[in-house]
Enzyme design. Structure first.
Site, mmCIF file in Angstrom:
data_model
loop_
_atom_site.group_PDB
_atom_site.id
_atom_site.type_symbol
_atom_site.label_atom_id
_atom_site.label_comp_id
_atom_site.label_asym_id
_atom_site.label_seq_id
_atom_site.Cartn_x
_atom_site.Cartn_y
_atom_site.Cartn_z
ATOM 1 N N CYS A 86 58.305 3.842 -30.986
ATOM 2 C CA CYS A 86 59.323 4.223 -30.213
ATOM 3 C C CYS A 86 60.638 3.423 -30.485
ATOM 4 C CB CYS A 86 59.180 4.221 -28.427
ATOM 5 S SG CYS A 86 57.577 4.964 -27.946
ATOM 6 N N ARG A 93 62.095 6.887 -34.966
ATOM 7 C CA ARG A 93 60.960 6.231 -34.390
ATOM 8 C C ARG A 93 60.084 7.075 -33.563
ATOM 9 N NH1 ARG A 93 60.623 1.040 -35.888
ATOM 10 N NH2 ARG A 93 59.446 0.445 -34.026
ATOM 11 N N TRP A 132 58.005 8.213 -28.341
ATOM 12 C CA TRP A 132 57.095 8.896 -29.272
ATOM 13 C C TRP A 132 55.548 8.797 -28.446
ATOM 14 C CZ3 TRP A 132 51.878 8.033 -31.437
ATOM 15 C CH2 TRP A 132 51.513 9.206 -32.162
ATOM 16 N N ASN A 161 57.859 -0.213 -26.097
ATOM 17 C CA ASN A 161 57.234 0.134 -27.237
ATOM 18 C C ASN A 161 56.042 -0.611 -27.456
ATOM 19 O OD1 ASN A 161 56.684 1.265 -29.812
ATOM 20 N ND2 ASN A 161 58.130 0.034 -30.925
ATOM 21 N N GLY A 162 55.046 0.073 -27.449
ATOM 22 C CA GLY A 162 53.570 -0.198 -27.722
ATOM 23 C C GLY A 162 52.693 0.260 -26.800
ATOM 24 N N GLU A 182 48.761 12.361 -52.245
ATOM 25 C CA GLU A 182 50.229 12.014 -51.720
ATOM 26 C C GLU A 182 50.880 13.481 -51.730
ATOM 27 O OE1 GLU A 182 51.481 10.258 -50.101
ATOM 28 O OE2 GLU A 182 53.729 10.447 -50.182
ATOM 29 N N LYS A 187 52.585 14.931 -48.309
ATOM 30 C CA LYS A 187 54.004 15.266 -48.311
ATOM 31 C C LYS A 187 54.325 16.799 -47.743
ATOM 32 C CE LYS A 187 55.294 12.291 -48.373
ATOM 33 N NZ LYS A 187 54.983 11.168 -48.072
ATOM 34 N N GLU A 217 52.930 17.078 -44.049
ATOM 35 C CA GLU A 217 53.623 16.486 -42.824
ATOM 36 C C GLU A 217 54.834 17.078 -42.671
ATOM 37 O OE1 GLU A 217 54.587 12.570 -43.184
ATOM 38 O OE2 GLU A 217 54.511 12.616 -45.327
ATOM 39 N N HIS A 265 31.336 21.695 -55.659
ATOM 40 C CA HIS A 265 30.035 21.122 -54.940
ATOM 41 C C HIS A 265 30.080 21.550 -53.376
ATOM 42 C CE1 HIS A 265 28.517 18.514 -58.175
ATOM 43 N NE2 HIS A 265 29.633 18.323 -58.360
ATOM 44 N N LYS A 306 57.822 7.424 -37.693
ATOM 45 C CA LYS A 306 58.214 6.655 -38.773
ATOM 46 C C LYS A 306 57.051 5.567 -39.003
ATOM 47 C CE LYS A 306 59.881 5.766 -42.897
ATOM 48 N NZ LYS A 306 59.444 6.597 -44.092
HETATM 49 C C1 AGP Z 1 54.078 8.969 -45.031
HETATM 50 O O1 AGP Z 1 55.068 10.140 -45.431
HETATM 51 C C2 AGP Z 1 53.651 9.220 -43.468
HETATM 52 N N1 AGP Z 1 54.872 9.188 -42.482
HETATM 53 C C3 AGP Z 1 52.691 8.132 -43.041
HETATM 54 O O2 AGP Z 1 51.433 8.690 -43.525
HETATM 55 C C4 AGP Z 1 52.965 6.645 -43.498
HETATM 56 O O3 AGP Z 1 52.712 6.302 -44.898
HETATM 57 C C5 AGP Z 1 51.909 5.767 -42.800
HETATM 58 O O4 AGP Z 1 51.997 6.035 -41.361
HETATM 59 C C6 AGP Z 1 51.872 4.378 -43.147
HETATM 60 O O5 AGP Z 1 53.054 3.860 -42.759
HETATM 61 P P1 AGP Z 1 53.606 2.411 -43.200
HETATM 62 O O6 AGP Z 1 53.593 2.491 -44.691
HETATM 63 O O7 AGP Z 1 54.846 1.941 -42.573
HETATM 64 O O8 AGP Z 1 52.383 1.324 -42.703
#
Ligand code: AGP
Length: 586
Positions: free
Chosen positions: A2, A27, A74, A98-99, A460, A464, A467, A483, A581
């Site tokens: 957040c 965030r 969030w 936040n937390g 990766e 990408k 998401e 398999h 994020k």
């Molecule tokens: C990456 O595009 C994602 N948003 C997510 O997987 C991210 O890499 C993951 O949450 C780890 O975040 P960090 O690198 O800040 O630890």
């Protein structure tokens, strides 16, 4: 997870809070709210939806309030809705959080006051109000002793209208120092238009802000002095720089980001000057999401060149697996934000076991950076888009440099040093990627396949795409398809085949032929003049490069493909649904 913003000074707090929250929406953005303090009263405005929705309500806000707190959420506890939006009030206390308050149930039972919301945050406000007897600091220090879990708090007390309180434990929070005004924020971009001077709050620390003064205390009430830091980023770097989205800007910043990262750790033909490594055990790479995928590349590179055993593990698994560790091992935790809860927990587990730790992070002064035994910073600059691009590439580059350092192979570094110009050439292929995005944008599912470093790249590329485009995709080791999973391949199933690893090219090509024989539509990502034997329907060719640079070059192509696919589908590229994020809760 957040975003928190707070202000006290002589200007209109409302505008400053809203402006700061907009810079923090990456965030989390499922609801937003602000609280404005004036003599004897605190007004709260909040609603479901983004900050822009909240902004429309503020015409009725009190004329001038010079102190306030704000929050963009969030959701962790309680669905996104108005009553669960922050700030939360309990009696004379109003706060944002936040937390996660992990002992909220016990506190609810003990405090026995009827909550309004379904959030854990509200119990913190109830606790503070219960403890408050006219001295905010005493109430805060007592509350800190009772709260368990992670919390960054911005707090107002109704009878202290010009004073702002901040507390930090496990969730990021910084204090901005202005001229006759002061701020709190979850992250630096929210401060940059007002000040570049800031303080980091350490674990358990409390800050008391008036417009003239900032005072810091440790959790046990000791006043402490702190060093003021100067943010390197300028406002421009927190803006889109003329691109349609932060993600596009950050994709195109990769040559510069990689250059800055390489320059930091490869100087005068020397790798990691002054750094010595003596690893007798196993390197345990631990991370989440894209950082984990960078870790897979790191595993590949270190084992290939340095012949040191490496494991790459997902932090949320590692931390609960009771891992078998040795003091001869090295734990490398990778994280863009340096605040990911599972990654922080993994680091703390390793430290508790006396295992040496190294953090690879992108945010200066982040929790991982401050708690690891050693820290290597990627120099990607602030990354605003939720989907990581430049930070991921810089993580991979740093790991490849580390692999070469451990292998004492400075020769290959010249190739890494030439990466920025290679990436510039890859970025010239944007239109090709856009055309392919138009071809695949209606796909319902998609496979990415590869072997070795191409498998790491497939992971990766798949994330990408998923998401930000919301197309389901799956990364698979090419040799593993037969398999079971190959049963899903039918006429027209899109398969993106990574064929940049020359050593494994023929084996992967065989797997491509297997899916082609069952009707797949194949997009091959490979090097120039590769002999694909006519099995690819489309080809994305890397500029001339060796296997060493191929993963970074391939990653940029797949980022562009995912970006244009998301744009074609009309998605919110920088703030995809359900995401945030930095995942600072587990
Ligand atoms: C990456 O595009 C994602 N948003 C997510 O997987 C991210 O890499 C993951 O949450 C780890 O975040 P960090 O690198 O800040 O630890």
């Amino acid at each position: 997870m957040c975003g928190i913003m707070g202000y006290t000074g002589d200007r209109d707090a409302k505008d400053i809070l809203i402006g700061g929250l907009k810079k923090l929406e990456y965030r989390g953005y499922d609801s937003a709210g602000i609280a404005l303090a004036a003599d004897g009263t605190i007004e709260i405005f909040k609603d479901e939806g983004k900050v822009a929705v909240l902004e429309k309500q503020l015409d009725q806000a009190m004329e001038i309030s010079k102190t306030g707190i704000g929050h963009t959420r969030w959701a962790t506890h309680g669905v996104p809705c108005k009553k669960n939006a922050h700030p939360h009030r309990a009696g004379r206390v109003v706060l944002v959080h936040n937390g996660i308050i992990e002992n909220e149930k016990e506190l609810r039972a003990e405090l026995d006051r009827q909550p309004i919301s379904d959030t854990d945050t509200e119990i913190a406000a109830i606790l503070l109000d219960t403890l408050y007897n006219g001295d905010p600091l005493t109430a805060i220090f007592q509350a800190i002793k009772r709260l368990e879990g992670s919390y960054a708090l911005g707090i107002l007390f109704e009878d202290q209208p010009q004073t702002l309180y901040a507390v930090r434990k496990d969730s990021p929070l910084i204090v901005g120092r202005g001229n006759g005004e002061n701020f709190i924020a979850s992250d630096i971009p929210a401060l940059l238009e007002h000040t570049r001077q800031y303080y980091l709050l350490n674990e358990g620390e409390v800050a008391v802000l008036t417009k003239e003064r900032i005072t810091f205390f440790t959790a046990d009430g000791q006043q402490v002095n702190k060093e003021v830091l100067t943010a390197e980023q300028d406002l421009q770097s927190a803006e889109k720089g003329g691109y349609a989205h932060f993600m596009a800007k950050e994709i195109h910043e990769q040559p510069e980001a990689v250059q800055a990262t390489v320059s930091r750790y490869y100087k005068d033909h020397t790798l990691f000057p002054g750094e010595e490594f003596n690893i007798q055990g196993t390197i345990r790479i631990v991370a989440c999401g894209s950082a984990y995928h960078a870790g897979l590349l790191g595993k590949y590179a270190i084992e290939k060149w340095a012949r040191i055993p490496v494991t790459a593990e997902i932090a949320s698994e590692f931390r609960y697996n009771d891992p078998i560790l040795s003091k001869e091992d090295l734990i490398i935790v990778i994280s863009q934000s340096g605040e990911t809860a599972d990654s922080v927990a993994a680091l703390r587990l390793a430290k508790a076991r006396g295992v040496p730790t190294l953090a690879i992070v992108n945010v200066w002064g982040s929790t991982l950076a401050r708690e690891a035994d050693r820290v290597f910073y990627t120099a990607a600059g602030p990354e605003i888009s939720v989907a990581t691009t430049k930070a991921y590439t810089c993580q991979a580059v740093l790991l490849y440099l580390l692999a070469l350092k451990l292998a004492e192979n400075e020769l290959a570094c010249e190739k890494i040093a030439a990466l920025p110009s290679l990436l510039e050439r890859v970025l010239e292929q944007g239109e090709q990627c856009r055309a392919l995005a138009q071809k695949f944008k209606q796909a319902h599912r998609l496979f990415f396949i590869g072997r070795g470093q191409d498998h790491a790249l497939a992971c990766e590329g798949s994330l990408k795409l998923k998401e930000i485009s919301y197309i389901h995709s799956e990364a698979y080791a090419a040799g593993e398809l037969k398999h079971g999973t190959i049963s899903l391949i039918e006429e027209g199933t899109p398969v993106i085949a990574l064929l940049t690893d020359r050593e494994r090219f023929s084996k992967t090509l065989s797997n491509v032929k297997e899916v082609k024989a069952r009707g797949a539509t194949v997009l091959a990502v490979t090097y120039e003049n590769a002999d694909l034997a006519g099995v690819a329907d489309d080809i994305l060719t890397l500029p001339p490069c060796s296997d060493l640079e191929a993963p970074m070059a391939g990653a940029v192509l797949l980022q562009l493909f995912a970006y244009y696919t998301a744009v074609e589908r009309g998605n919110d590229v920088d703030q995809p649904r359900n995401l945030a994020k930095s995942v600072t809760v587990e």
